[in-house]
Design a protein around this motif. Structure first.
Motif: not given
Length: 363
Positions: A8-18, A22-27, A64-68, A190-192
């Motif tokens: 959960k943290y990995k996905i949320l952190n990525y979306l917060l900072n990037q 898409s789900k494929a990109e997250l994977a 592909a659908r985007l999530v955010g 956004n330092p990350q």
């Protein structure tokens, strides 16, 4: 965290900072299996923190659908304190400013100031629909902050040493977080996402912040990025710190405003219309170019030009760039020079973002 919460943290952190993905990109980016991503995204959508954000352009197959992050899931308040001013912002999870206000409010190191500060902030957000979803109040100040002890150890701008922030924290109506103003401005960038960069904060006092591998580098004594007190002109103008020739005496916004006697906007409007103003501006850019060259030589990374003056610099980058090239013979271009994302209230936005990072760490 257990494996499920780490995902959960990995996905949320990525979306917060990037931003949306898409789900494929997250994977791919987080080295997760597609079933794991699908399951985690669905559970976070049920919680209301994620939402669909549109579709990517088709490459021949199914779009592909985007999530955010759902922007209005939670909010945070950011407040930037200076010697004579208070700036406040309400920001959502996307970092968008929903409301902002800047007022004249002279700093005083007493309980009355802290009480009045709390009242101003409560009045600022009281009539907003977001009031029940605010995570906390971030406070940025000019000076060196010991976060563990809630102590402003030194601030030339506020003429303080070892000033306790605990009373201020106790009087605020929501959880509080304190940060140096230049570091807060870097957090707004956004330092990350940046990786490596230097932020040059051209406010009434000149500050800076250093980001290495996506993390703020504060130094051994929280003094990293004090570019305002590097020497540009030996035996030159008197600086408020007591030394002579400091960059602050040549590149702070106060140089252009007669130490705050006139608004910066008024000075900038006279450029190209008044010979005295033009001469002052060209001298300012000359010293700023020297400072930029010195920072580039030391860090060899991107330099973000922010603060009050930084908000006006996009229209003057060509002439500034010409001056920088005179001092820097090692770079063939100026692509490392960046304009700040937030032309105003960057410190307030950045210190508010702390609560979003804290939110996803606790989910």
């Amino acid at each position: 965290m257990d494996k499920k919460n780490i995902t959960k943290y990995k996905i949320l952190n990525y979306l917060l900072n990037q931003g949306p993905a898409s789900k494929a990109e997250l994977a791919k980016q987080q080295n997760l299996s597609m079933p794991t991503v699908l399951s985690t995204v669905n559970s976070l959508m049920e919680l209301g923190i994620l939402t669909e954000m549109g579709e990517l352009e088709s490459t021949g197959g199914r779009k592909a659908r985007l999530v955010g992050l759902e922007p209005d899931y939670r909010y945070a308040i950011g407040a930037n304190i200076t010697a004579n001013r208070l700036s406040m912002v309400l920001v959502n999870l996307e970092g968008a400013i929903i409301k902002q206000e800047r007022i004249r409010f002279k700093f005083r190191p007493d309980v009355t100031y802290c009480s009045d500060l709390s009242a101003h902030i409560q009045s600022f957000y009281a009539d907003t629909a977001a009031s029940e979803k605010i995570l906390g109040i971030g406070i940025s100040l000019p000076g060196i902050i010991n976060k563990a002890q809630r102590l402003l150890t030194k601030s030339h701008a506020l003429q303080l040493e070892n000033y306790s922030l605990k009373i201020m924290e106790q009087l605020l109506p929501l959880p509080a977080y304190f940060e140096n103003d230049a570091n807060a401005a870097m957090l707004a960038e956004n330092p990350q996402l940046l990786g490596n960069a230097v932020y040059l904060s051209l406010n009434n006092t000149l500050g800076g912040s250093v980001c290495i591998n996506g993390t703020l580098f504060t130094g051994q004594n929280q003094k990293s990025g004090e570019f305002g007190h590097t020497i540009l002109a030996p035996h030159g103008k008197q600086c408020y710190c007591g030394k002579k020739g400091c960059a602050d005496a040549y590149c702070a916004a106060s140089v252009l405003t007669d130490n705050g006697q006139q608004p910066l906007e008024a000075f900038m409007e006279k450029i190209g219309k008044d010979a005295k103003t033009d001469a002052a501006w060209q001298e300012y850019l000359e010293y700023l170019a020297m400072l930029i060259s010195n920072i580039r030589m030391a860090f060899d990374t991107d330099i973000i030009l922010g603060g009050d003056v930084g908000g006006f610099l996009p229209d003057h980058m060509v002439e500034l760039g010409k001056k920088v090239l005179k001092y820097n013979l090692f770079d063939g271009d100026l692509s490392y020079l960046k304009n700040c994302t937030y032309k105003k209230e960057a410190s307030a936005v950045g210190v508010a973002r702390h609560f979003f990072q804290e939110l996803i760490s606790q989910m």
